[in-house]
Design a protein around this motif. Structure first.
Motif, PDB file in Angstrom:
ATOM      1  N   VAL A 102      29.024  33.076  37.985  1.00  0.00           N
ATOM      2  CA  VAL A 102      29.426  32.521  38.980  1.00  0.00           C
ATOM      3  C   VAL A 102      28.689  33.498  40.414  1.00  0.00           C
ATOM      4  O   VAL A 102      28.339  33.244  41.552  1.00  0.00           O
ATOM      5  CB  VAL A 102      31.369  32.497  39.309  1.00  0.00           C
ATOM      6  N   TYR A 103      28.706  34.889  40.342  1.00  0.00           N
ATOM      7  CA  TYR A 103      27.801  35.393  40.967  1.00  0.00           C
ATOM      8  C   TYR A 103      26.612  36.300  40.317  1.00  0.00           C
ATOM      9  O   TYR A 103      26.818  37.188  40.112  1.00  0.00           O
ATOM     10  CB  TYR A 103      28.499  36.662  41.825  1.00  0.00           C
ATOM     11  N   PRO A 104      25.443  35.358  40.430  1.00  0.00           N
ATOM     12  CA  PRO A 104      24.344  35.878  39.341  1.00  0.00           C
ATOM     13  C   PRO A 104      23.805  37.102  39.217  1.00  0.00           C
ATOM     14  O   PRO A 104      23.892  37.741  38.554  1.00  0.00           O
ATOM     15  CB  PRO A 104      23.362  35.139  39.437  1.00  0.00           C
ATOM     16  N   LYS A 105      23.799  37.349  41.072  1.00  0.00           N
ATOM     17  CA  LYS A 105      23.671  38.937  41.295  1.00  0.00           C
ATOM     18  C   LYS A 105      24.244  40.153  40.929  1.00  0.00           C
ATOM     19  O   LYS A 105      23.614  41.439  40.565  1.00  0.00           O
ATOM     20  CB  LYS A 105      23.475  39.500  42.255  1.00  0.00           C
ATOM     21  N   ALA A 106      25.340  40.336  41.044  1.00  0.00           N
ATOM     22  CA  ALA A 106      26.780  40.806  40.606  1.00  0.00           C
ATOM     23  C   ALA A 106      27.505  40.729  38.792  1.00  0.00           C
ATOM     24  O   ALA A 106      26.856  42.008  38.917  1.00  0.00           O
ATOM     25  CB  ALA A 106      28.162  40.232  40.744  1.00  0.00           C
ATOM     26  N   GLY A 107      26.467  39.442  37.929  1.00  0.00           N
ATOM     27  CA  GLY A 107      26.701  39.435  37.130  1.00  0.00           C
ATOM     28  C   GLY A 107      28.343  39.787  36.351  1.00  0.00           C
ATOM     29  O   GLY A 107      29.286  39.251  36.586  1.00  0.00           O
ATOM     30  N   PHE A 108      28.100  40.385  35.440  1.00  0.00           N
ATOM     31  CA  PHE A 108      29.662  39.812  33.892  1.00  0.00           C
ATOM     32  C   PHE A 108      30.369  41.390  34.159  1.00  0.00           C
ATOM     33  O   PHE A 108      29.810  42.276  33.973  1.00  0.00           O
ATOM     34  CB  PHE A 108      29.537  39.338  32.644  1.00  0.00           C
ATOM     35  N   GLU A 109      31.082  41.338  34.392  1.00  0.00           N
ATOM     36  CA  GLU A 109      33.089  42.766  33.963  1.00  0.00           C
ATOM     37  C   GLU A 109      33.072  42.519  32.831  1.00  0.00           C
ATOM     38  O   GLU A 109      32.939  41.183  32.396  1.00  0.00           O
ATOM     39  CB  GLU A 109      33.789  42.336  35.180  1.00  0.00           C
ATOM     40  N   TYR A 110      33.296  43.392  32.052  1.00  0.00           N
ATOM     41  CA  TYR A 110      34.470  43.669  30.616  1.00  0.00           C
ATOM     42  C   TYR A 110      34.518  44.468  30.699  1.00  0.00           C
ATOM     43  O   TYR A 110      34.363  46.078  31.402  1.00  0.00           O
ATOM     44  CB  TYR A 110      33.273  43.450  29.871  1.00  0.00           C
TER      45      TYR A 110
ATOM     46  N   GLY B 142      29.881  49.557  34.617  1.00  0.00           N
ATOM     47  CA  GLY B 142      28.974  48.655  35.724  1.00  0.00           C
ATOM     48  C   GLY B 142      28.537  47.374  34.687  1.00  0.00           C
ATOM     49  O   GLY B 142      28.747  47.541  33.862  1.00  0.00           O
ATOM     50  N   ASN B 143      28.314  46.674  35.741  1.00  0.00           N
ATOM     51  CA  ASN B 143      28.523  45.058  34.935  1.00  0.00           C
ATOM     52  C   ASN B 143      27.234  44.827  33.829  1.00  0.00           C
ATOM     53  O   ASN B 143      26.117  45.263  33.697  1.00  0.00           O
ATOM     54  CB  ASN B 143      28.708  44.215  35.932  1.00  0.00           C
ATOM     55  N   ILE B 144      26.919  44.355  33.175  1.00  0.00           N
ATOM     56  CA  ILE B 144      26.325  43.480  32.382  1.00  0.00           C
ATOM     57  C   ILE B 144      25.557  42.520  32.847  1.00  0.00           C
ATOM     58  O   ILE B 144      25.985  41.734  33.829  1.00  0.00           O
ATOM     59  CB  ILE B 144      27.313  42.524  31.060  1.00  0.00           C
TER      60      ILE B 144
ATOM     61  N   ASN C  25      34.086  36.089  34.348  1.00  0.00           N
ATOM     62  CA  ASN C  25      33.010  35.375  34.638  1.00  0.00           C
ATOM     63  C   ASN C  25      33.640  35.128  36.180  1.00  0.00           C
ATOM     64  O   ASN C  25      34.897  34.307  36.913  1.00  0.00           O
ATOM     65  CB  ASN C  25      32.654  34.105  34.408  1.00  0.00           C
ATOM     66  N   ASN C  26      33.313  36.282  37.056  1.00  0.00           N
ATOM     67  CA  ASN C  26      34.140  36.129  38.948  1.00  0.00           C
ATOM     68  C   ASN C  26      35.506  36.310  38.300  1.00  0.00           C
ATOM     69  O   ASN C  26      36.193  35.643  38.555  1.00  0.00           O
ATOM     70  CB  ASN C  26      33.911  35.247  39.152  1.00  0.00           C
ATOM     71  N   GLY C  27      35.768  36.979  37.482  1.00  0.00           N
ATOM     72  CA  GLY C  27      37.487  37.197  37.482  1.00  0.00           C
ATOM     73  C   GLY C  27      37.988  36.742  36.441  1.00  0.00           C
ATOM     74  O   GLY C  27      39.054  37.183  35.423  1.00  0.00           O
TER      75      GLY C  27
HETATM   76  C1  LIG Z   1      30.528  43.269  38.847  1.00  0.00           C
HETATM   77  O1  LIG Z   1      31.493  41.656  39.180  1.00  0.00           O
HETATM   78  C2  LIG Z   1      31.950  41.561  39.700  1.00  0.00           C
HETATM   79  C3  LIG Z   1      32.424  40.028  39.239  1.00  0.00           C
HETATM   80  O2  LIG Z   1      31.095  39.337  39.089  1.00  0.00           O
HETATM   81  C4  LIG Z   1      31.922  41.314  41.094  1.00  0.00           C
HETATM   82  O3  LIG Z   1      33.084  41.267  42.431  1.00  0.00           O
HETATM   83  C5  LIG Z   1      31.161  43.624  41.223  1.00  0.00           C
HETATM   84  O4  LIG Z   1      31.519  42.647  42.637  1.00  0.00           O
HETATM   85  C6  LIG Z   1      30.534  42.877  40.439  1.00  0.00           C
HETATM   86  N1  LIG Z   1      30.289  44.967  40.617  1.00  0.00           N
HETATM   87  C7  LIG Z   1      29.355  45.626  41.041  1.00  0.00           C
HETATM   88  C8  LIG Z   1      28.945  46.952  40.778  1.00  0.00           C
HETATM   89  O5  LIG Z   1      27.958  45.115  40.927  1.00  0.00           O
END
Ligand SMILES: *[C@@H]1O[C@H](CO)[C@@H](O)[C@H](O)[C@H]1NC(C)=O
Ligand SMILES: [Cu+2]
Length: 241
Positions: free
Chosen positions: A72-80, A130-132, A168-170
């Motif tokens: 959903v936010y390609p720049k932010a990546g994936f949280e886990y 950090g995100n993946i 993916n975005n929560g």
């Molecule tokens: C990690 O991903 C989440 C969801 O996409 C985003 O809200 C958050 O800002 C991201 N964190 C960083 C450090 O980029």
């Protein structure tokens, strides 16, 4: 006068004991979470205990599924995160409950890679490290770090029997149980393309035998005692010859 054969027996027994103690000092616990592709992600997480103190080495190998087109936010990546419960029937990620958070940090306080780690939720791995990253082919570079909060014991703190959830975005995109290597889901992993598969399985076998013995640290005192017994036995044997 003690017979040579009984001295020899002592030496052999003490050596065997020392070897066993030594191997437990090297690897105490080794756990895996395998994402088998049934929810679109193929990935392996490994958690190896450290030689001293709490904490674990975390190694993540994402083979496919975390594509920029999917994010959903390609720049932010994936949280886990590590969630408290195992995955439910039919890969139900909602059954995993909330984040592993023995300190009751809660979700309003956001940890970043700059937050002192002892202030974070134990399970908030992407917050702390950090995100993946989302990539064009969904495969990511191998990620490795040490997390000093992760523990392999304690009713509220242990990561044993928990799960890893990738978001993916929560939204809970995919989830996998944290298990001993070779048990249940972990077996479905195909390591065929992995050049280090042999070393890895040796390590896994070692960890399995260790956890079969309780997976606990054996104190250095005991190792020293065993060494002293060996030394005494050798000296006794030499003087008897
Ligand atoms: C990690 O991903 C989440 C969801 O996409 C985003 O809200 C958050 O800002 C991201 N964190 C960083 C450090 O980029
Ligand atoms: Cu989560």
């Amino acid at each position: 006068m003690v017979s040579k054969s009984s001295l020899l027996l002592t030496v052999v027994a003490a050596l065997a004991y020392t070897t066993q103690v030594h191997s437990q000092l090297v690897v105490s616990q080794f756990l895996v979470a395998h994402f088998d592709g049934s929810q679109g992600v193929v990935a392996d997480f490994q958690f190896s205990s450290l030689q001293s103190g709490p904490g674990a080495q975390v190694d993540i190998d994402v083979k496919s599924g975390l594509n920029a087109q999917v994010a959903v936010y390609p720049k932010a990546g994936f949280e886990y995160h590590i969630h408290v419960n195992p995955v439910g029937p039919n890969h139900d990620c909602m059954a995993t409950g909330g984040h592993l958070d023995p300190l009751n940090v809660g979700t309003t306080f956001k940890c970043t890679t700059k937050t002192p780690a002892d202030k974070c939720q134990e399970g908030d791995l992407s917050g702390k490290h950090g995100n993946i990253t989302a990539t064009a082919d969904g495969k990511s570079k191998k990620i490795s770090y040490i997390d000093h909060q992760l523990q392999f014991s304690g009713a509220t703190t242990t990561i044993v029997g928990r799960s890893v959830v990738i978001h993916n975005n929560g939204a809970r995109m995919a989830c996998a149980d944290i298990v001993s290597p070779g048990s249940g889901d972990a077996d479905k992993s195909s390591d065929g393309d992995n050049p280090s598969a042999t070393a890895e399985s040796a390590q896994k076998a070692q960890a399995q035998s260790n956890s079969a013995q309780g997976g606990r640290w054996i104190g250095r005192e005991k190792a020293t005692t065993a060494l002293a017994v060996v030394a005494t036995g050798v000296m006794g044997l030499l003087s008897a010859l």
